[in-house]
Design an enzyme around this catalytic site. Structure first.
Site, short mmCIF file in Angstrom:
data_model
loop_
_atom_site.label_atom_id
_atom_site.label_comp_id
_atom_site.label_asym_id
_atom_site.label_seq_id
_atom_site.Cartn_x
_atom_site.Cartn_y
_atom_site.Cartn_z
N SER A 170 20.75 -12.82 14.00
CA SER A 170 19.53 -13.15 13.24
C SER A 170 18.25 -12.69 13.94
O SER A 170 17.90 -13.50 15.05
CB SER A 170 19.45 -14.77 12.86
N HIS B 191 21.07 -9.90 10.75
CA HIS B 191 20.93 -10.90 9.60
C HIS B 191 19.36 -11.26 9.55
O HIS B 191 18.59 -11.49 10.65
CB HIS B 191 21.67 -12.23 10.13
N ASP C 207 16.33 -13.10 7.89
CA ASP C 207 16.13 -14.54 7.14
C ASP C 207 14.68 -14.35 6.51
O ASP C 207 13.58 -14.54 7.15
CB ASP C 207 16.02 -15.81 8.27
N MET D 205 11.85 -16.30 4.11
CA MET D 205 11.61 -17.53 3.70
C MET D 205 10.12 -17.55 3.14
O MET D 205 9.45 -17.05 3.61
CB MET D 205 11.56 -18.60 4.99
N HIS E 35 19.15 -12.70 4.03
CA HIS E 35 19.55 -14.43 3.57
C HIS E 35 18.07 -14.98 2.92
O HIS E 35 17.22 -14.98 3.58
CB HIS E 35 19.83 -15.11 4.99
N MET F 156 15.78 -17.46 1.49
CA MET F 156 15.58 -18.94 1.32
C MET F 156 14.22 -18.95 0.64
O MET F 156 13.20 -19.12 1.13
CB MET F 156 15.40 -19.43 2.75
N MET G 239 26.02 -22.89 5.14
CA MET G 239 24.97 -23.22 6.12
C MET G 239 25.19 -24.50 6.90
O MET G 239 25.88 -25.25 6.49
CB MET G 239 23.72 -23.71 5.25
N GLY H 88 15.83 -23.03 7.23
CA GLY H 88 14.32 -23.06 7.26
C GLY H 88 13.93 -22.81 8.65
O GLY H 88 12.80 -22.54 8.80
N ASP I 259 26.42 -20.01 9.22
CA ASP I 259 24.79 -19.64 9.86
C ASP I 259 24.23 -21.06 10.20
O ASP I 259 23.90 -22.09 9.33
CB ASP I 259 24.18 -19.25 8.53
N GLY I 260 23.85 -21.05 11.26
CA GLY I 260 23.12 -22.28 11.77
C GLY I 260 23.74 -23.01 13.08
O GLY I 260 24.79 -23.58 13.09
N GLY I 261 22.83 -23.12 14.01
CA GLY I 261 23.59 -23.68 15.42
C GLY I 261 24.84 -23.32 15.98
O GLY I 261 25.44 -23.99 16.70
N SER J 266 19.16 -18.41 17.76
CA SER J 266 18.55 -18.81 19.23
C SER J 266 19.75 -18.85 20.28
O SER J 266 19.44 -18.63 21.49
CB SER J 266 18.27 -20.41 18.99
C1 DX5 Z 1 18.11 -20.96 9.36
C2 DX5 Z 1 18.48 -19.38 9.16
C3 DX5 Z 1 19.38 -19.06 10.36
C4 DX5 Z 1 18.64 -19.01 11.73
C5 DX5 Z 1 19.87 -19.50 12.60
O1 DX5 Z 1 17.46 -21.33 8.14
O2 DX5 Z 1 19.15 -19.27 7.93
O3 DX5 Z 1 19.83 -17.77 10.00
O4 DX5 Z 1 18.04 -17.89 12.24
O5 DX5 Z 1 19.22 -19.94 13.99
P1 DX5 Z 1 20.17 -20.54 14.86
O6 DX5 Z 1 21.41 -19.61 15.18
O7 DX5 Z 1 19.16 -20.82 15.98
O8 DX5 Z 1 20.63 -21.70 14.31
ZN ZN Z 2 19.96 -17.28 7.77
#
Ligand code: DX5
Ligand code: ZN
Length: 216
Positions: free
Chosen positions: A8, A31, A33, A35, A64, A66, A135, A140, A172-174, A195
């Site tokens: 991402s 990926h 994102d 928003m 993605h 959002m 998710m 966000g 996706d996420g963490g 991250s």
């Molecule tokens: C969060 C995004 C993710 C984000 C993931 O809303 O959809 O794609 O970039 O970031 P990490 O991998 O740091 O959780």
């Molecule tokens: Zn995402």
């Protein structure tokens, strides 16, 4: 097929975008994102960055959305060369119509499930979907803590693949090197990471670790 890694770009250093994208050479997918500050309380980037990433890289692009009104963005994203689009189920009145529209543009269509949205809400649309985006944080922001309930959701979706073999499961996420093995064994096909990759010294090593490859 082995797990794919979608990097991402949200956590990239945008002042060195080309360098950052080049350093993601080991990733399978990029990926993106998007928003809008309405559906999620954050703004990220829009079409100019999508277009720039497409110019820099020949990797498949996974948008993605959002955003509220995701239907307003899909034509332009397809035109910009995006290969995958997911939208959040809560953002549309007519998800079936939007999925058909995305697929008619030659783009893979997915629906994103928030941590509190159950798999059962997808029951009637699963035959139409190319992928589900599970998710594992509230959407966000990057760098949030992984919500472990996603693992059971992936397992549940994985058990439905006998009926829907086309379905890919993206999470996706963490995502990081501590939870990737559990996610893969639960049935995830694509791991998204921002991250974890971008905070590391060597992006390729981190991507390989996410694949479950032992890296020194
Ligand atoms: C969060 C995004 C993710 C984000 C993931 O809303 O959809 O794609 O970039 O970031 P990490 O991998 O740091 O959780
Ligand atoms: Zn995402």
């Amino acid at each position: 097929m082995s797990v794919q890694i979608a990097a991402s770009v949200l956590s990239a250093d945008f002042s060195r975008l080309k360098e950052e994208i080049d350093a993601l050479d080991s990733a399978d997918i990029l990926h993106l994102d998007l928003m809008d500050g309405h559906y999620v309380p954050n703004l990220s980037f829009g079409f100019p960055i999508v277009s720039t990433v497409h110019r820099i890289s020949d990797k498949p692009l996974d948008a993605h959305l959002m955003v509220t009104n995701p239907q307003d963005y899909v034509d332009a994203l397809a035109e910009l060369g995006v290969g995958w689009i997911s939208f959040h189920q809560e953002t549309v009145f007519h998800s079936h119509r939007l999925v058909q529209k995305i697929k008619s543009l030659g783009v893979k269509a997915g629906i994103a499930l928030n941590p509190a949205t159950p798999v059962s809400t997808l029951h009637d649309i699963l035959p139409e979907l190319d992928f589900v985006l599970v998710m594992s944080v509230n959407p966000g922001y990057s760098a949030q803590k992984f919500i472990p309930g996603a693992i059971a959701k992936i397992r549940q979706l994985s058990s439905l693949k006998a009926d829907y073999p086309q379905l890919k499961i993206e999470v996706d996420g963490g995502v990081n090197d501590s939870n990737c093995k559990d996610l893969i064994s639960a049935g995830a096909d694509i791991l998204v990471s921002a991250s974890y990759i971008f905070s590391s010294a060597n992006y390729s090593n981190s991507i390989n670790k996410l694949r479950g490859i032992n890296v020194q």
